[in-house]
Design a protein around this motif. Structure first.
Motif, short mmCIF file in Angstrom:
data_model
loop_
_atom_site.label_atom_id
_atom_site.label_comp_id
_atom_site.label_asym_id
_atom_site.label_seq_id
_atom_site.Cartn_x
_atom_site.Cartn_y
_atom_site.Cartn_z
N UNK A 1 22.96 18.86 44.17
CA UNK A 1 22.53 20.24 44.41
C UNK A 1 22.67 20.58 45.89
N UNK A 2 23.56 19.87 46.57
CA UNK A 2 23.82 20.14 47.98
C UNK A 2 24.15 21.63 48.14
N UNK A 3 24.94 22.18 47.22
CA UNK A 3 25.20 23.61 47.12
C UNK A 3 24.68 24.04 45.76
N UNK A 4 23.49 24.62 45.74
CA UNK A 4 22.84 24.97 44.47
C UNK A 4 23.64 25.98 43.66
N UNK A 5 24.48 26.76 44.34
CA UNK A 5 25.30 27.75 43.63
C UNK A 5 26.52 27.12 42.97
N UNK A 6 26.83 25.90 43.36
CA UNK A 6 27.99 25.19 42.79
C UNK A 6 27.65 23.72 42.65
N UNK A 7 26.75 23.37 41.71
CA UNK A 7 26.38 21.97 41.53
C UNK A 7 27.62 21.12 41.22
N UNK A 8 27.60 19.90 41.71
CA UNK A 8 28.71 18.97 41.53
C UNK A 8 28.20 17.79 40.70
N UNK A 9 28.93 17.42 39.66
CA UNK A 9 28.51 16.34 38.77
C UNK A 9 29.62 15.30 38.72
N UNK A 10 29.28 14.05 39.07
CA UNK A 10 30.27 12.98 39.07
C UNK A 10 29.65 11.72 38.47
N UNK A 11 30.51 10.84 37.98
CA UNK A 11 30.06 9.59 37.38
C UNK A 11 30.61 8.38 38.09
N UNK A 12 29.82 7.30 38.06
CA UNK A 12 30.20 6.06 38.75
C UNK A 12 29.79 4.85 37.93
N UNK A 13 30.57 3.80 38.07
CA UNK A 13 30.17 2.48 37.61
C UNK A 13 29.55 1.80 38.83
N UNK A 14 28.34 1.32 38.68
CA UNK A 14 27.66 0.60 39.77
C UNK A 14 27.35 -0.79 39.25
N UNK A 15 28.28 -1.69 39.47
CA UNK A 15 28.12 -3.04 38.94
C UNK A 15 28.36 -4.04 40.05
N UNK A 16 27.53 -5.07 40.09
CA UNK A 16 27.64 -6.11 41.11
C UNK A 16 27.61 -5.54 42.52
#
Length: 132
Positions: free
Chosen positions: A106-121
């Motif tokens: 929500x860094x820019x609430x007018x243009x929310x950014x959604x991303x996915x990550x693998x966080x392993x090891x």
């Protein structure tokens, strides 16, 4: 992970509703396709980190399993920073190495950014979110 725009919209709405604090929750589905978003209360009630309420976390997992689904992702929001894992996120992920970590920025609430990550090891790798 394949995910409907409506489910992305649910995560964004949750993130906005929980401001000024981070939100968190779980995404269930099967065969790499998300089918449900389940909000969980942020017990930390903090704009800088999240801690899933233990009972809410348990209830969410049980609801996913009752529907014959599996946990595909854990989501949370970043209230003032980019949709990129913090060191805290990476450290927390050791408990959930097989889940995708979805971050709603929500860094820019007018243009929310959604991303996915693998966080392993303790490593960060992009996870593809195919929005349908």
């Amino acid at each position: 992970m394949r995910i409907a725009q409506a489910l992305i919209d649910e995560m964004v709405a949750h993130a906005l509703a929980d401001l000024p604090n981070e939100c968190c929750g779980m995404v269930g589905g099967g065969d790499g396709e998300a089918s449900v978003v389940i909000p969980v209360a942020n017990a930390a009630a903090s704009p800088l980190r999240f801690e899933m309420d233990p009972q809410g976390q348990y209830d969410a997992l049980m609801a996913i399993e009752r529907d014959g689904k599996e946990l595909l992702a854990i989501y949370h929001s970043h209230t003032k920073s980019a949709a990129y894992p913090s060191q805290t996120d990476v450290n927390q992920a050791v408990n959930w190495p097989d889940a995708i970590w979805v971050i709603v920025s929500l860094e820019d609430q007018d243009a929310p950014d959604v991303k996915g990550y693998w966080l392993k090891d303790l490593e960060i790798a992009d996870a593809e979110l195919v929005v349908e």
